[in-house]
Motif scaffolding. Structure first.
Motif, PDB file in Angstrom:
ATOM      1  N   LEU A 208     -27.469  20.875 -47.540  1.00 23.46           N
ATOM      2  CA  LEU A 208     -26.069  20.488 -47.339  1.00 23.46           C
ATOM      3  C   LEU A 208     -25.843  20.097 -45.882  1.00 23.46           C
ATOM      4  CD1 LEU A 208     -23.087  20.256 -48.202  1.00 23.46           C
ATOM      5  CD2 LEU A 208     -22.864  22.719 -47.743  1.00 23.46           C
ATOM      6  N   LEU A 209     -26.406  20.858 -44.962  1.00 21.19           N
ATOM      7  CA  LEU A 209     -26.272  20.531 -43.541  1.00 21.19           C
ATOM      8  C   LEU A 209     -26.900  19.178 -43.233  1.00 21.19           C
ATOM      9  CD1 LEU A 209     -27.038  23.972 -41.818  1.00 21.19           C
ATOM     10  CD2 LEU A 209     -24.834  23.038 -42.569  1.00 21.19           C
ATOM     11  N   ASN A 210     -28.012  18.858 -43.885  1.00 21.46           N
ATOM     12  CA  ASN A 210     -28.642  17.550 -43.686  1.00 21.46           C
ATOM     13  C   ASN A 210     -27.693  16.413 -44.076  1.00 21.46           C
ATOM     14  OD1 ASN A 210     -31.943  18.663 -44.760  1.00 21.46           O
ATOM     15  ND2 ASN A 210     -31.083  18.586 -42.711  1.00 21.46           N
ATOM     16  N   VAL A 211     -27.012  16.569 -45.205  1.00 23.41           N
ATOM     17  CA  VAL A 211     -26.076  15.532 -45.658  1.00 23.41           C
ATOM     18  C   VAL A 211     -24.897  15.420 -44.703  1.00 23.41           C
ATOM     19  CG1 VAL A 211     -24.541  14.807 -47.530  1.00 23.41           C
ATOM     20  CG2 VAL A 211     -26.756  15.836 -48.069  1.00 23.41           C
ATOM     21  N   LEU A 212     -24.348  16.562 -44.302  1.00 23.03           N
ATOM     22  CA  LEU A 212     -23.207  16.559 -43.381  1.00 23.03           C
ATOM     23  C   LEU A 212     -23.590  15.989 -42.023  1.00 23.03           C
ATOM     24  CD1 LEU A 212     -21.703  20.080 -44.174  1.00 23.03           C
ATOM     25  CD2 LEU A 212     -20.777  17.868 -44.884  1.00 23.03           C
ATOM     26  N   TYR A 213     -24.794  16.325 -41.545  1.00 22.24           N
ATOM     27  CA  TYR A 213     -25.213  15.848 -40.230  1.00 22.24           C
ATOM     28  C   TYR A 213     -25.476  14.345 -40.245  1.00 22.24           C
ATOM     29  CZ  TYR A 213     -27.677  15.334 -35.838  1.00 22.24           C
ATOM     30  OH  TYR A 213     -28.037  14.908 -34.590  1.00 22.24           O
ATOM     31  N   ALA A 214     -26.081  13.840 -41.308  1.00 21.03           N
ATOM     32  CA  ALA A 214     -26.323  12.395 -41.395  1.00 21.03           C
ATOM     33  C   ALA A 214     -25.003  11.638 -41.339  1.00 21.03           C
ATOM     34  CB  ALA A 214     -27.082  12.061 -42.678  1.00 21.03           C
TER      35      ALA A 214
END
Length: 336
Positions: A208-214
């Protein structure tokens, strides 16, 4: 978007296009694939090598297996520009050394960065930084490399950065917790209570953090840039990621894997599509799966998701600035 387990199975069974249908000529292009010594990263690098890049860098924690992978790819594709460089993405010193080496030997610009290195722990471990290992690797290290190497990406003609996420981000327990003050610090507290913070939910949270960070990084790109930043999901694949699971979790995952998992070659097509397909030119801040743009979770596209993305951006920069004094200057110089 709601994405049920049944949706996941349907997605797994959907045929993916052959790489030949969207392959491009990478002559003159410089490419980095992290975690490229085995599995999805290896198959992705192998496909990209067949497109004749000027330099293809396999960024691997283990140089021995990385060098073997480079030699195997060269032998299989005839590409003589494949090299392996050491990178432990969970260690800021290793990230800085890798980018310093790229500055000297990379050729001045970077066309493609696929951030594939990751892990799936079901037990509590800490990285050299003192941060919990899954968050240190899957989020903080991934964010660090992206920012550190950003100046070289911005020098390329149509650069692409793809961050490997997962469909498991749809199924994070209590995702609203991502929109709270100090969420990264809470994730680093072994005594923190709640399903969101449980180590068994940690891989899901990291994706989830990967999606939010992208989405956050994409929103801060300078006006007029051709750089695109997207999150990409390969689906469930028969990869070495299962090696990190404990015995209790590994058994059902192995059963599911034998039934519906993609091979690493098939899964790698999603990665290759994300970094070369012409139809994705100009598309940024997206979630990609099954070789197409798809909608991420309802939380991600909600107001709270937007707030969580902003919080994550601010908190991540503060933490990375403690590791690396060049991060503030990079952000101030190259991002809006």
């Amino acid at each position: 978007m709601k994405f049920t387990f049944r949706d996941g199975i349907r997605s797994q069974l959907r045929p993916l296009p052959e790489v030949s249908t969207f392959a491009v000529d990478l002559t003159g292009k410089v490419v980095i694939v992290t975690g490229a010594n085995i599995g999805l990263g290896y198959e992705t690098a192998k496909h990209l090598a067949s497109m004749k890049p000027a330099k293809l860098i396999l960024a691997c924690r283990n140089l021995e297996t990385g060098n073997k992978a480079a030699a195997d790819i060269t032998r299989a594709t005839g590409c003589s520009t494949v090299v392996c460089w050491q990178l432990d993405i969970s260690d800021p010193k290793s990230v800085k050394a890798f980018v310093d080496k790229f500055e000297l030997e990379g050729g001045g610009k970077l066309d493609i960065l696929l951030e594939n290195a990751g892990m799936n722990n079901f037990s509590w471990k800490r990285a050299v930084t003192g941060w919990e290992q899954t968050i240190a690797t899957n989020h903080l290290g991934t964010a660090h490399l992206a920012l550190r190497i950003l100046p070289f990406l911005l020098k390329a003609e149509k650069p692409r950065l793809a961050i490997v996420a997962s469909d498991v981000h749809y199924w994070v327990a209590n995702p609203n917790e991502a929109d709270t003050d100090g969420v990264l610090q809470k994730l680093n507290d072994q005594k923190q209570k709640g399903k969101f913070y449980a180590i068994t939910n940690r891989y899901f949270v990291s994706k989830l953090l990967n999606v939010l960070y992208a989405r956050a990084l994409s929103s801060h790109l300078p006006p007029g840039t051709s750089l695109t930043v997207n999150a990409v999901n390969p689906g469930l694949c028969s990869s070495a990621l299962l090696r990190d699971l404990n015995a209790v979790a590994r058994i059902p995952m192995q059963v599911l894997s034998r039934t519906v998992a993609r091979s690493t070659e098939v899964g790698s097509r999603v990665f290759v599509h994300a970094v070369v397909a012409r139809e994705l030119d100009g598309k940024t801040g997206e979630f990609l799966q099954s070789c197409k743009v798809d909608e991420p979770s309802d939380f991600v596209i909600s107001e709270r998701g937007a707030s969580a993305s902003k919080r994550l951006w601010t908190d991540t920069l503060a933490i990375l600035s403690e590791f690396d004094d060049q991060i503030p200057a990079t952000v101030n110089t190259y991002l809006k």
